[in-house]
Design an enzyme around this catalytic site. Structure first.
Site, PDB file in Angstrom:
ATOM      1  N   GLU A  89      -1.224   4.390  18.428  1.00 52.49           N
ATOM      2  CA  GLU A  89       0.224   4.198  18.469  1.00 52.49           C
ATOM      3  C   GLU A  89       0.812   5.254  19.388  1.00 52.49           C
ATOM      4  O   GLU A  89       0.356   6.402  19.381  1.00 52.49           O
ATOM      5  CB  GLU A  89       0.819   4.369  17.079  1.00 52.49           C
ATOM      6  CG  GLU A  89       0.404   3.283  16.122  1.00 52.49           C
ATOM      7  CD  GLU A  89       1.010   3.514  14.749  1.00 52.49           C
ATOM      8  OE1 GLU A  89       2.126   3.040  14.514  1.00 52.49           O
ATOM      9  OE2 GLU A  89       0.362   4.177  13.935  1.00 52.49           O
ATOM     10  N   LYS A 142       0.832  -1.179   0.000  1.00 54.29           N
ATOM     11  CA  LYS A 142       0.000   0.000   0.000  1.00 54.29           C
ATOM     12  C   LYS A 142       0.886   1.255   0.000  1.00 54.29           C
ATOM     13  O   LYS A 142       2.041   1.111   0.366  1.00 54.29           O
ATOM     14  CB  LYS A 142      -0.954  -0.029   1.186  1.00 54.29           C
ATOM     15  CG  LYS A 142      -0.330   0.438   2.510  1.00 54.29           C
ATOM     16  CD  LYS A 142      -1.408   0.538   3.525  1.00 54.29           C
ATOM     17  CE  LYS A 142      -1.094   1.262   4.753  1.00 54.29           C
ATOM     18  NZ  LYS A 142      -0.148   2.227   5.024  1.00 54.29           N
ATOM     19  N   HIS A 172      -6.348  -0.752   6.611  1.00 55.02           N
ATOM     20  CA  HIS A 172      -6.329  -1.687   7.742  1.00 55.02           C
ATOM     21  C   HIS A 172      -7.655  -1.723   8.523  1.00 55.02           C
ATOM     22  O   HIS A 172      -8.210  -2.785   8.782  1.00 55.02           O
ATOM     23  CB  HIS A 172      -5.238  -1.312   8.742  1.00 55.02           C
ATOM     24  CG  HIS A 172      -3.870  -1.168   8.136  1.00 55.02           C
ATOM     25  ND1 HIS A 172      -3.423  -1.950   7.118  1.00 55.02           N
ATOM     26  CD2 HIS A 172      -2.844  -0.318   8.426  1.00 55.02           C
ATOM     27  CE1 HIS A 172      -2.174  -1.613   6.806  1.00 55.02           C
ATOM     28  NE2 HIS A 172      -1.809  -0.622   7.582  1.00 55.02           N
ATOM     29  N   ASP A 232      -2.163  -6.012   2.713  1.00 55.44           N
ATOM     30  CA  ASP A 232      -2.598  -5.159   3.812  1.00 55.44           C
ATOM     31  C   ASP A 232      -2.188  -5.957   5.041  1.00 55.44           C
ATOM     32  O   ASP A 232      -2.825  -6.971   5.371  1.00 55.44           O
ATOM     33  CB  ASP A 232      -4.120  -4.971   3.762  1.00 55.44           C
ATOM     34  CG  ASP A 232      -4.621  -4.136   4.927  1.00 55.44           C
ATOM     35  OD1 ASP A 232      -4.013  -4.198   6.007  1.00 55.44           O
ATOM     36  OD2 ASP A 232      -5.615  -3.420   4.765  1.00 55.44           O
ATOM     37  N   HIS A 233      -1.099  -5.540   5.691  1.00 59.63           N
ATOM     38  CA  HIS A 233      -0.517  -6.464   6.671  1.00 59.63           C
ATOM     39  C   HIS A 233      -1.461  -6.749   7.845  1.00 59.63           C
ATOM     40  O   HIS A 233      -1.280  -7.720   8.563  1.00 59.63           O
ATOM     41  CB  HIS A 233       0.874  -5.991   7.122  1.00 59.63           C
ATOM     42  CG  HIS A 233       0.855  -4.864   8.122  1.00 59.63           C
ATOM     43  ND1 HIS A 233       0.685  -3.567   7.765  1.00 59.63           N
ATOM     44  CD2 HIS A 233       0.984  -4.867   9.464  1.00 59.63           C
ATOM     45  CE1 HIS A 233       0.704  -2.809   8.846  1.00 59.63           C
ATOM     46  NE2 HIS A 233       0.898  -3.567   9.892  1.00 59.63           N
TER      47      HIS A 233
HETATM   48  C1  BG6 Z   1       1.361   1.025   8.433  1.00 60.92           C
HETATM   49  C2  BG6 Z   1       1.259   2.519   8.516  1.00 60.92           C
HETATM   50  O1  BG6 Z   1       0.619   0.531   7.357  1.00 60.92           O
HETATM   51  O2  BG6 Z   1       0.851   0.459   9.638  1.00 60.92           O
HETATM   52  C3  BG6 Z   1       2.046   3.027   9.708  1.00 60.92           C
HETATM   53  O3  BG6 Z   1       1.781   3.083   7.323  1.00 60.92           O
HETATM   54  C4  BG6 Z   1       1.572   2.357  10.972  1.00 60.92           C
HETATM   55  O4  BG6 Z   1       1.921   4.443   9.847  1.00 60.92           O
HETATM   56  C5  BG6 Z   1       1.573   0.840  10.798  1.00 60.92           C
HETATM   57  O5  BG6 Z   1       2.478   2.714  12.000  1.00 60.92           O
HETATM   58  C6  BG6 Z   1       0.918   0.179  11.981  1.00 60.92           C
HETATM   59  O6  BG6 Z   1       1.110  -1.207  11.886  1.00 60.92           O
HETATM   60  P1  BG6 Z   1       1.138  -2.105  13.180  1.00 60.92           P
HETATM   61  O7  BG6 Z   1       1.236  -3.499  12.650  1.00 60.92           O
HETATM   62  O8  BG6 Z   1       2.320  -1.682  13.992  1.00 60.92           O
HETATM   63  O9  BG6 Z   1      -0.152  -1.824  13.874  1.00 60.92           O
END
Ligand code: BG6
Length: 506
Positions: A220, A152, A244, A181-182
């Site tokens: 976060e 993305k 997400h 989309d992880h």
């Molecule tokens: C990413 C965003 O896709 O996801 C980041 O670009 C964000 O800004 C991150 O920090 C959050 O991923 P996770 O797995 O740490 O919740």
């Protein structure tokens, strides 16, 4: 678990941040679990010039391989599977060279034509790469499959997502494209499907008759770190909610798929996105709130405000916090509000989805309102993955005094110590040709179509405030105004530290 077909993996952007932080460690984790193909080679590419040997040293560091392990035969084999080639992704002239290197690697290692291209580069390079690969026929599947993982952002708004899609589909078939989309690779997100569809007890309650509202929070404690320049053009709504968190909402809201295969699951997700009640630009200020962190002391340390971060415009209006209320207009969810919020520099790192069940129609026991915070099912996506059910119990003794108690399941109890990282699962799935946890273009476009009016309003209407919030707080207080009912607020996950078991960094 099946072993993937023999294959070559090509990582565009092989020395970049994503490759070193996520892709290489994920490949190493798969190797340790015996989940890499029987025969494989990995070609990392980039503009800089380094030798295979130099690159392999970077792999050892990125994968966190210690000295003792490095000596092991199987680990040596893993490290020596990596090769490096200096390729300029936008230069058509470099692609015959790339094709030649791949052919040589194939012959040397007796690997068929199966190739996975991982585009770990900024999206402006997707068009030239897909075109250049196709010009050398590297997209054709006559001698083995060809797949492409794309990171993305898939576009910046609806129109740019459509044109990116058209460019990709000019040369590649949808079945070859894996949009990552992880969040979908996170175990706890997948577990939503298992919780819902392997247990008879939740499904009868999972609808407008019993659910009062659904709340999704992703906080976060970090700021934008070194990504100020990227974030300036993105903001929290595009960075987290468009992809997400809407997908997370999709997993919570979808109908049971007819089977657990990619097409059925993706069809159900797409239906949820198509049922999102459209928001008009004029309504944007009412249904969405944006905020930006300002400088503050957090645990005695001064945290810069967003506008002071490197790469950020000092007058920036980019949101580092976004909250939105929406409805899914279908028979299951008609009238049930969904509240989604995300932000940087909040008090802690936590992602959770909360199903708030309706209170009893008539409250019999002491206290003026039904047990506060009861009737909640909290799906903790991270950290301390698990599920928490909050309900009322009688306090022993005289009378009928009710207290909120927890039934708390920690996912780690099931995992024998190893909860796979999202990238591990997703790369493994792509190597196996399973696209279930990758996003399909119709869902991506529907998500943009839904959010576009809000993003347009935020861009064009400067009377819509960007609320400042001091670093280390829960975001703008005005976000509470989205939840219109009196006495209801967002859930503040680490307010009840002892109760929730959530580690609060403050
Ligand atoms: C990413 C965003 O896709 O996801 C980041 O670009 C964000 O800004 C991150 O920090 C959050 O991923 P996770 O797995 O740490 O919740």
């Amino acid at each position: 678990m099946t072993k993937p077909d023999d294959q070559i993996i090509v990582i565009f952007g092989g020395r970049g941040d994503l490759a070193t932080r996520k892709i290489i460690p994920a490949l190493y984790a798969l190797h340790r679990q015996g989940l890499m193909p029987g025969r494989y080679s990995i070609l990392a590419t980039g503009r800089s010039r380094v030798t295979d040997e130099e690159y392999r040293k970077e792999v050892v560091t990125a994968a966190g391989i210690d000295k003792a392990d490095e000596e092991k035969e199987s680990v040596r084999k893993y490290i020596s599977a990596f090769h490096y080639a200096a390729i300029d992704p936008s230069a058509p002239g470099d692609y015959p060279v790339l094709a030649g290197i791949l052919e040589k690697m194939r012959k040397e290692n007796d690997i068929p034509g199966n190739t996975l291209f991982y585009l770990s580069l900024p999206p402006e390079l997707y068009a030239p790469i897909t075109r250049n690969l196709a010009a050398q026929k590297m997209n054709l599947e006559d001698e083995g499959w060809k797949r492409m993982i794309i990171e993305k952002p898939f576009g910046y708004d609806y129109d740019s997502a459509v044109s990116l899609n058209n460019i990709l589909l000019d040369h590649w078939d949808e079945s070859q494209l894996y949009r990552i989309d992880h969040y979908l690779g996170k175990e706890t997100v997948q577990n939503i499907l298992v919780t819902r569809f392997s247990n008879g007890i939740f499904e009868p309650l999972w609808n407008r008759n019993y659910v009062h509202h659904v709340e999704i929070t992703s906080c976060e404690s970090l700021g934008v770190e070194k990504r100020g320049a990227y974030y300036e053009g993105t903001g929290a709504m595009r960075d987290m909610i468009q992809n997400h968190l809407l997908h997370l909402a999709g997993f919570i809201a979808m109908e049971p798929p007819s089977s657990i295969d990619a097409t059925s699951i993706r069809n159900e997700l797409a239906k949820v996105f198509e049922s999102l009640r459209p928001v008009r630009q004029e309504e944007a200020a009412k249904v969405a709130i944006r905020g930006q962190y300002t400088g503050a002391h957090v645990r005695g340390e001064w945290m810069k405000g967003y506008r002071e971060e490197e790469g950020v415009n000092p007058d920036s209006l980019t949101e580092t916090y976004a909250a939105i209320k929406f409805y899914i207009d279908n028979w299951r969810w008609g009238g049930v509000p969904f509240y989604v919020r995300t932000g940087k520099r909040l008090p802690t790192r936590v992602t959770e989805a909360v199903i708030h069940f309706k209170p009893t129609p008539h409250y019999l026991f002491s206290g003026k309102s039904p047990c506060e915070g009861c009737n909640q099912l909290i799906i903790r996506i991270q950290p301390d993955e698990g599920i928490l059910l909050k309900f009322g119990m009688k306090i022993p003794g005289s009378g009928f005094n009710v207290r909120n108690v927890n039934m708390d399941f920690h996912y780690s109890d099931l995992a024998e110590g190893h909860i796979p990282e999202a990238y591990e699962r997703l790369i493994y799935d792509c190597m196996n040709g399973d696209s279930t946890l990758y996003t399909r273009s119709d869902a991506v476009l529907a998500a943009w179509r839904f959010l576009d009016p809000v993003l347009q309003a935020w861009k064009n209407d400067h009377s819509i405030p960007v609320y400042g919030y001091p670093a280390g707080t829960w975001g703008p207080e005005t976000a509470d105004s989205l939840i219109e009912e009196p006495e209801l607020t967002w859930r503040y996950p680490c307010k009840n530290l002892a109760e929730d078991g959530i580690f609060c960094e403050l």
